[in-house]
Design a protein around this motif. Structure first.
Motif, PDB file in Angstrom:
ATOM      1  N   UNK A  62       0.848  -1.185   0.000  1.00 24.05           N
ATOM      2  CA  UNK A  62       0.000   0.000   0.000  1.00 24.05           C
ATOM      3  C   UNK A  62       0.881   1.233   0.000  1.00 24.05           C
ATOM      4  N   UNK A  63       0.605   2.154  -0.916  1.00 25.58           N
ATOM      5  CA  UNK A  63       1.302   3.432  -0.937  1.00 25.58           C
ATOM      6  C   UNK A  63       0.521   4.422  -0.085  1.00 25.58           C
ATOM      7  N   UNK A  64       1.162   4.939   0.942  1.00 22.23           N
ATOM      8  CA  UNK A  64       0.572   5.978   1.777  1.00 22.23           C
ATOM      9  C   UNK A  64       1.010   7.316   1.196  1.00 22.23           C
ATOM     10  N   UNK A  65       0.071   8.073   0.670  1.00 22.80           N
ATOM     11  CA  UNK A  65       0.397   9.268  -0.110  1.00 22.80           C
ATOM     12  C   UNK A  65      -0.462  10.447   0.323  1.00 22.80           C
ATOM     13  N   UNK A  66       0.142  11.633   0.315  1.00 22.28           N
ATOM     14  CA  UNK A  66      -0.601  12.855   0.634  1.00 22.28           C
ATOM     15  C   UNK A  66      -1.414  13.342  -0.556  1.00 22.28           C
ATOM     16  N   UNK A  67      -1.089  12.871  -1.771  1.00 23.61           N
ATOM     17  CA  UNK A  67      -1.780  13.320  -2.982  1.00 23.61           C
ATOM     18  C   UNK A  67      -1.977  12.097  -3.880  1.00 23.61           C
ATOM     19  N   UNK A  68      -3.136  11.478  -3.773  1.00 25.09           N
ATOM     20  CA  UNK A  68      -3.408  10.231  -4.490  1.00 25.09           C
ATOM     21  C   UNK A  68      -3.368  10.453  -6.000  1.00 25.09           C
ATOM     22  N   UNK A  69      -3.896  11.564  -6.463  1.00 25.46           N
ATOM     23  CA  UNK A  69      -3.894  11.839  -7.906  1.00 25.46           C
ATOM     24  C   UNK A  69      -2.476  11.993  -8.445  1.00 25.46           C
ATOM     25  N   UNK A  70      -1.628  12.691  -7.698  1.00 25.00           N
ATOM     26  CA  UNK A  70      -0.238  12.873  -8.128  1.00 25.00           C
ATOM     27  C   UNK A  70       0.500  11.536  -8.153  1.00 25.00           C
ATOM     28  N   UNK A  71       0.205  10.682  -7.182  1.00 27.67           N
ATOM     29  CA  UNK A  71       0.843   9.362  -7.154  1.00 27.67           C
ATOM     30  C   UNK A  71       0.409   8.523  -8.344  1.00 27.67           C
ATOM     31  N   UNK A  76       1.529   5.735 -13.119  1.00 29.73           N
ATOM     32  CA  UNK A  76       0.885   5.415 -14.378  1.00 29.73           C
ATOM     33  C   UNK A  76       1.778   5.729 -15.566  1.00 29.73           C
ATOM     34  N   UNK A  77       2.447   6.876 -15.512  1.00 28.51           N
ATOM     35  CA  UNK A  77       3.304   7.277 -16.622  1.00 28.51           C
ATOM     36  C   UNK A  77       4.648   6.552 -16.606  1.00 28.51           C
ATOM     37  N   UNK A  78       5.135   6.166 -15.404  1.00 27.27           N
ATOM     38  CA  UNK A  78       6.443   5.514 -15.335  1.00 27.27           C
ATOM     39  C   UNK A  78       6.366   4.026 -15.674  1.00 27.27           C
ATOM     40  N   UNK A  79       5.358   3.331 -15.143  1.00 20.11           N
ATOM     41  CA  UNK A  79       5.265   1.880 -15.315  1.00 20.11           C
ATOM     42  C   UNK A  79       4.062   1.421 -16.135  1.00 20.11           C
ATOM     43  N   UNK A  80       3.166   2.356 -16.462  1.00 27.20           N
ATOM     44  CA  UNK A  80       1.954   1.958 -17.162  1.00 27.20           C
ATOM     45  C   UNK A  80       0.926   1.311 -16.259  1.00 27.20           C
ATOM     46  N   UNK A 253      14.861   4.643 -17.388  1.00 28.30           N
ATOM     47  CA  UNK A 253      13.696   5.248 -16.740  1.00 28.30           C
ATOM     48  C   UNK A 253      14.028   6.499 -15.941  1.00 28.30           C
ATOM     49  N   UNK A 254      15.310   6.760 -15.723  1.00 25.40           N
ATOM     50  CA  UNK A 254      15.678   7.797 -14.771  1.00 25.40           C
ATOM     51  C   UNK A 254      15.319   9.201 -15.242  1.00 25.40           C
ATOM     52  N   UNK A 255      15.459   9.466 -16.523  1.00 21.79           N
ATOM     53  CA  UNK A 255      15.052  10.780 -17.029  1.00 21.79           C
ATOM     54  C   UNK A 255      13.557  10.990 -16.805  1.00 21.79           C
ATOM     55  N   UNK A 256      12.770   9.940 -17.027  1.00 14.07           N
ATOM     56  CA  UNK A 256      11.325  10.019 -16.817  1.00 14.07           C
ATOM     57  C   UNK A 256      11.003  10.223 -15.339  1.00 14.07           C
ATOM     58  N   UNK A 257      11.742   9.551 -14.453  1.00 16.13           N
ATOM     59  CA  UNK A 257      11.542   9.731 -13.015  1.00 16.13           C
ATOM     60  C   UNK A 257      11.659  11.205 -12.655  1.00 16.13           C
ATOM     61  N   UNK A 258      12.696  11.851 -13.152  1.00 14.98           N
ATOM     62  CA  UNK A 258      12.911  13.269 -12.828  1.00 14.98           C
ATOM     63  C   UNK A 258      11.855  14.152 -13.476  1.00 14.98           C
ATOM     64  N   UNK A 259      11.462  13.838 -14.706  1.00 10.56           N
ATOM     65  CA  UNK A 259      10.415  14.620 -15.370  1.00 10.56           C
ATOM     66  C   UNK A 259       9.110  14.576 -14.580  1.00 10.56           C
ATOM     67  N   UNK A 280      15.446   5.199  -6.167  1.00 15.34           N
ATOM     68  CA  UNK A 280      14.747   6.456  -6.449  1.00 15.34           C
ATOM     69  C   UNK A 280      13.727   6.735  -5.355  1.00 15.34           C
ATOM     70  N   UNK A 281      13.210   7.946  -5.377  1.00 13.76           N
ATOM     71  CA  UNK A 281      11.991   8.249  -4.616  1.00 13.76           C
ATOM     72  C   UNK A 281      10.995   8.834  -5.594  1.00 13.76           C
ATOM     73  N   UNK A 282       9.715   8.584  -5.349  1.00 13.23           N
ATOM     74  CA  UNK A 282       8.689   9.067  -6.263  1.00 13.23           C
ATOM     75  C   UNK A 282       8.408  10.552  -6.013  1.00 13.23           C
ATOM     76  N   UNK A 283       7.401  11.096  -6.674  1.00  9.04           N
ATOM     77  CA  UNK A 283       7.110  12.520  -6.579  1.00  9.04           C
ATOM     78  C   UNK A 283       6.522  12.931  -5.238  1.00  9.04           C
ATOM     79  N   UNK A 284       6.201  11.966  -4.374  1.00 12.05           N
ATOM     80  CA  UNK A 284       5.724  12.266  -3.033  1.00 12.05           C
ATOM     81  C   UNK A 284       6.750  11.886  -1.970  1.00 12.05           C
ATOM     82  N   UNK A 285       7.885  11.309  -2.406  1.00 14.84           N
ATOM     83  CA  UNK A 285       8.957  10.978  -1.467  1.00 14.84           C
ATOM     84  C   UNK A 285       9.095   9.517  -1.107  1.00 14.84           C
TER      85      UNK A 285
END
Length: 302
Positions: A62-71, A76-80, A253-259, A280-285
């Motif tokens: 389970x991903x515990x996230x402050x912004x579900x849409x951002x996660x 979705x864009x990184x792994x499909x 994938x690393x360029x996409x991670x940063x984008x 890596x860490x995702x866009x929420x950390x």
């Protein structure tokens, strides 16, 4: 499998970005503070009931996230990955298989540094018996046990060094063992500066039949399958479970991670013996490992 760290400075820095506070599943109103019945119906962990169990296997994330849409946007864009929302809980699909979920957490007044985190669930034959082992080996029961209508019986615990995970006896059984596809969970490893204590804790709680040690790493084995690993460290590092995702080429994938707003802590080849791994860490950390892996040996399938 996992990151073979010969230099731990980068890892310690990466771990320090995560919240020093406790992120509780109860904060997502999935596990009430005093046990009882869940106020949020977490989904079953299987696509179809199996009614078979694999104690010691990591069966859910389970991903515990402050912004579900951002996660969802990031993964979705990184792994499909695809997503399906039911009653506030978001299920994650990789291809046709359900592999995890996302729950929203809120920043408390005294938790200004809180970040997202992946919280893993391991299968246990008996939650109450596993809780007894947690306490016997100096761990802590944070919440539970409780019966979740769709998911089964579970408890949120901390091990003897403070790492969190969920003990779960799933209502419909565990997902069947299969070779992870690209974008599936490949592995879970815990970083510990007290490896012998950590090994003893999980051997008792997870019921592992064999522990295989290789240098600064130990592998938990059950049913003749590798289930998880322990990364040894002599540094003062925040002890936690970190999941790995199977990818065909971490570096690509690393360029996409940063984008997408994520951060790169270790690139393939940054450390000796690690051409196939990135941290890596995702866009929420939330921290995770990207791993290229081939299955040349049936014992390596988990």
């Amino acid at each position: 499998m996992g990151i073979h760290f010969h230099k731990f400075k980068v890892l310690v820095h990466a771990a320090s970005i995560l919240s020093a506070g406790i992120i509780l599943l109860s904060g997502c109103s999935a596990i009430p503070q005093n046990g009882g019945t869940s106020t949020q119906s977490l989904a079953s962990i299987t696509d179809t009931p199996t009614h078979r169990y694999h104690p010691g296997k990591f069966v859910w994330h389970d991903l515990l996230s402050m912004d579900v849409n951002a996660s969802q946007d990031f993964y979705g864009k990184l792994f499909g990955w695809r997503f399906s929302s039911t009653g506030g809980y978001v299920e994650i699909y990789n291809g046709k298989h359900k592999i995890g979920g996302i729950v929203r957490i809120e920043k408390g007044q005294n938790e200004q540094t809180i970040t997202a985190s992946w919280l893993a669930s391991i299968s246990v034959a008996n939650v109450d018996a596993a809780i007894d082992q947690v306490r016997a080996h100096k761990g802590k029961v944070i919440n539970g046990p409780l019966n979740m209508p769709l998911r089964g019986k579970g408890a949120l615990v901390a091990d003897s060094r403070g790492a969190h995970l969920v003990l779960l006896h799933a209502k419909d059984g565990d997902p069947e063992d299969r070779e992870p596809a690209m974008g599936d969970w490949l592995w879970n490893e815990i970083w510990s500066n007290a490896p012998e204590e950590t090994i003893a804790f999980y051997k008792a709680v997870g019921g592992y039949s064999e522990i295989k040690k290789e240098g600064d790493y130990a592998i938990f084995i059950n049913e003749d399958k590798w289930r998880a690993g322990v990364r040894f460290s002599d540094h003062d590092v925040s002890i936690r479970w970190v999941p790995a995702i199977r990818v065909s080429d971490p570096g690509s994938l690393l360029e996409k991670v940063e984008e997408l707003g994520g951060n790169i802590w270790i690139r393939p080849g940054d450390l000796p013996g690690n051409p196939d791994t990135a941290l890596i860490s995702d866009n929420m950390g939330a921290l995770l490992i990207l791993q290229r892996w081939t299955f040349s040996n049936l014992r390596e399938r988990h």
